[in-house]
Design a protein around this motif. Structure first.
Motif, mmCIF file in Angstrom:
data_model
loop_
_atom_site.group_PDB
_atom_site.id
_atom_site.type_symbol
_atom_site.label_atom_id
_atom_site.label_comp_id
_atom_site.label_asym_id
_atom_site.label_seq_id
_atom_site.Cartn_x
_atom_site.Cartn_y
_atom_site.Cartn_z
ATOM 1 N N LEU A 1 70.960 48.007 39.114
ATOM 2 C CA LEU A 1 69.998 48.606 38.192
ATOM 3 C C LEU A 1 69.977 50.139 38.207
ATOM 4 O O LEU A 1 69.898 50.760 37.138
ATOM 5 C CB LEU A 1 68.596 48.065 38.462
ATOM 6 N N PRO A 2 70.040 50.803 39.378
ATOM 7 C CA PRO A 2 69.981 52.271 39.338
ATOM 8 C C PRO A 2 71.096 52.896 38.502
ATOM 9 O O PRO A 2 70.842 53.815 37.710
ATOM 10 C CB PRO A 2 70.099 52.661 40.819
ATOM 11 N N ALA A 3 72.319 52.393 38.658
ATOM 12 C CA ALA A 3 73.447 52.953 37.904
ATOM 13 C C ALA A 3 73.301 52.681 36.417
ATOM 14 O O ALA A 3 73.576 53.558 35.583
ATOM 15 C CB ALA A 3 74.766 52.368 38.417
ATOM 16 N N ILE A 4 72.860 51.488 36.077
ATOM 17 C CA ILE A 4 72.706 51.131 34.663
ATOM 18 C C ILE A 4 71.595 51.954 34.029
ATOM 19 O O ILE A 4 71.750 52.502 32.927
ATOM 20 C CB ILE A 4 72.434 49.621 34.520
ATOM 21 N N ALA A 5 70.448 52.053 34.713
ATOM 22 C CA ALA A 5 69.324 52.822 34.169
ATOM 23 C C ALA A 5 69.693 54.292 34.000
ATOM 24 O O ALA A 5 69.274 54.937 33.035
ATOM 25 C CB ALA A 5 68.114 52.686 35.089
ATOM 26 N N ARG A 6 70.478 54.815 34.909
ATOM 27 C CA ARG A 6 70.859 56.233 34.865
ATOM 28 C C ARG A 6 71.866 56.530 33.759
ATOM 29 O O ARG A 6 71.781 57.562 33.092
ATOM 30 C CB ARG A 6 71.430 56.659 36.222
ATOM 31 N N VAL B 1 66.257 51.174 29.555
ATOM 32 C CA VAL B 1 66.603 49.867 30.112
ATOM 33 C C VAL B 1 65.358 49.207 30.703
ATOM 34 O O VAL B 1 64.641 49.808 31.511
ATOM 35 C CB VAL B 1 67.678 50.005 31.209
ATOM 36 N N ILE B 2 65.114 47.968 30.282
ATOM 37 C CA ILE B 2 64.027 47.162 30.837
ATOM 38 C C ILE B 2 64.648 46.084 31.722
ATOM 39 O O ILE B 2 65.572 45.392 31.305
ATOM 40 C CB ILE B 2 63.192 46.494 29.733
ATOM 41 N N ALA B 3 64.130 45.950 32.934
ATOM 42 C CA ALA B 3 64.587 44.877 33.825
ATOM 43 C C ALA B 3 63.767 43.625 33.545
ATOM 44 O O ALA B 3 62.538 43.677 33.445
ATOM 45 C CB ALA B 3 64.440 45.297 35.273
ATOM 46 N N ALA C 1 64.390 51.537 40.973
ATOM 47 C CA ALA C 1 65.699 51.863 40.384
ATOM 48 C C ALA C 1 65.584 52.835 39.218
ATOM 49 O O ALA C 1 66.595 53.356 38.745
ATOM 50 C CB ALA C 1 66.394 50.585 39.920
ATOM 51 N N GLY C 2 64.360 53.054 38.729
ATOM 52 C CA GLY C 2 64.197 53.977 37.613
ATOM 53 C C GLY C 2 64.300 53.314 36.253
ATOM 54 O O GLY C 2 64.536 53.998 35.247
ATOM 55 N N CYS C 3 64.122 51.992 36.200
ATOM 56 C CA CYS C 3 64.128 51.328 34.897
ATOM 57 C C CYS C 3 62.959 51.860 34.059
ATOM 58 O O CYS C 3 61.902 52.193 34.584
ATOM 59 C CB CYS C 3 64.009 49.814 35.065
ATOM 60 N N ALA C 4 63.177 51.907 32.753
ATOM 61 C CA ALA C 4 62.163 52.468 31.863
ATOM 62 C C ALA C 4 60.928 51.581 31.763
ATOM 63 O O ALA C 4 59.838 52.053 31.430
ATOM 64 C CB ALA C 4 62.747 52.695 30.474
ATOM 65 N N ALA C 5 61.087 50.293 32.038
ATOM 66 C CA ALA C 5 59.974 49.344 32.043
ATOM 67 C C ALA C 5 60.453 48.081 32.746
ATOM 68 O O ALA C 5 61.655 47.913 32.995
ATOM 69 C CB ALA C 5 59.502 49.029 30.624
ATOM 70 N N VAL C 6 59.508 47.210 33.050
ATOM 71 C CA VAL C 6 59.834 45.931 33.684
ATOM 72 C C VAL C 6 59.120 44.833 32.915
ATOM 73 O O VAL C 6 57.934 44.950 32.595
ATOM 74 C CB VAL C 6 59.394 45.901 35.162
#
Length: 383
Positions: free
Chosen positions: A82-87, A93-95, A110-115
């Motif tokens: 998730l960290p690499a994808i969100a960055r 990116v929402i998990a 991870a810094g996702c924009a939302a969950v």
């Protein structure tokens, strides 16, 4: 003599209804709520742990007009990706979390924009709300409470007997109230069902009882044709009432197709700026050309054009000239030839074999003119 502007209007016509007033929240750079445009979402079909494949699909979705993307996170390997994808993703990116609350915290870190959380699938979820609220508040991470008919909390299934609109709404509002107890209000809500009628009523109940932004979706909508019809009917019924702040068209099809359908639904309701629009007749016994073939060829030739251009492809002399005249560009066909209209005026008559070629040439010329008028800000890309 007064000149009457024809073709696409300079500004979108009035929409069907004022948006329902909601709280506002930020999903990364994308605002969600009644002060912001209705956004289009989709979900990747890749294994999230495969970072390169997931980012490649996100890039394709971004190019198709997706505003927000969701990625599944069912395993520790997915959480680690998730960290690499969100960055690296160009859109928020929402998990998507089911079953394991620990991945909610991993996604926030991870810094996702939302969950997105599905309370019905997370064991003892209510006991974790306080911790989740604190972590989300510390990181400024919104939460989507995503209730699904297929995974409704067992307590509500016992109470209502099945996933009724009231059961779906009660589940979502109960979870929202638990977050509110911890002074966390950065929420958006979805209550998805595969039956558009049930889904519509569930959202109407929510709209009456809360001011959270609502994410619309018909879950398990089906293959492309069926799912498109279901989603268009349901979204249209709700957006007509001003209900809905972000949408996802769920199709058994590549996710890019979901984005195309979602964007087209919003454009049709003037909730998203219109781009290329093909107006073509359904054909009938009056048609003197193969309208289906003509419309398909023009559509294919102009695929990818980003300018707000209305092109009319008409097959007879009854409605053809009128529709062609009202469009930015059009053709009225018959007797082996076609009259080409540009901004309401006949500019040339060409043989039937030259209609598609001529329309594409004129469309490109119009697009270039619009680009110059816009100071070079219009994208002109054709397939």
């Amino acid at each position: 003599m007064t000149q009457v502007a024809l073709g696409m209007p300079a500004t979108p016509p009035v929409t069907l209804a004022d948006r329902r007033k909601t709280r506002q929240l930020q999903v990364g750079p994308v605002g969600v709520g009644s002060d912001h445009p209705v956004s289009v979402q989709s979900m990747t079909t890749t294994v999230t742990a495969d970072v390169n494949a997931t980012l490649q699909q996100i890039a394709e979705l971004t190019a198709a007009g997706c505003d927000i993307v969701r990625v599944a996170c069912p395993s520790a390997d997915d959480a680690e990706a998730l960290p690499a994808i969100a960055r690296k993703s160009k859109i928020p990116v929402i998990a998507d979390i089911h079953f394991q609350p620990k991945y909610v915290f991993a996604a926030i870190e991870a810094g996702c924009a939302a969950v997105r959380v599905n309370p019905g699938n997370i064991k003892k979820f209510d006991d974790k709300v306080g911790e989740i609220a604190r972590a989300a508040k510390d990181h400024g991470t919104p939460i989507r409470i995503g209730v699904n008919a297929g995974s409704l909390d067992a307590r509500l299934m016992r109470k209502y007997g099945k996933a009724t609109p009231e059961a779906l709404a009660e589940s979502a509002l109960w979870e929202a109230s638990l977050f509110a107890e911890h002074d966390f209000h950065e929420l958006k809500i979805s209550v998805k069902h595969n039956d558009p009628v049930v889904m519509i009523r569930a959202y109407e109940i929510l709209a009456e009882q809360c001011d959270y932004p609502l994410h619309l979706g018909v879950t398990e909508a089906g293959p492309a044709f069926q799912g498109t019809v279901k989603s268009a009917v349901a979204f249209g019924a709700l957006l007509r009432q001003g209900i809905g702040d972000t949408i996802r068209v769920s199709l058994s099809a590549p996710p890019v197709e979901e984005v195309k359908v979602g964007a087209q639904i919003l454009q049709s309701l003037n909730l998203r700026p219109r781009k290329l629009e093909i107006v073509s007749c359904p054909s009938c016994g009056r048609a003197q050309v193969d309208v289906y073939k003509l419309a398909d060829e023009v559509t294919a030739g102009l695929e990818g054009m980003e300018v707000p251009l209305r092109v009319a492809v008409m097959g007879c002399v009854v409605n053809g000239p009128g529709e062609a005249r009202e469009a930015d560009l059009g053709v009225a066909s018959g007797n082996g030839k076609g009259q080409i209209f540009v901004k309401g005026e006949v500019v040339k008559t060409v043989p039937e074999s030259k209609i598609v070629e001529t329309l594409i040439e004129e469309a490109l010329s119009l697009a270039e003119t619009m680009d110059e008028q816009a100071g070079g800000s219009v994208t002109v890309v054709t397939g």
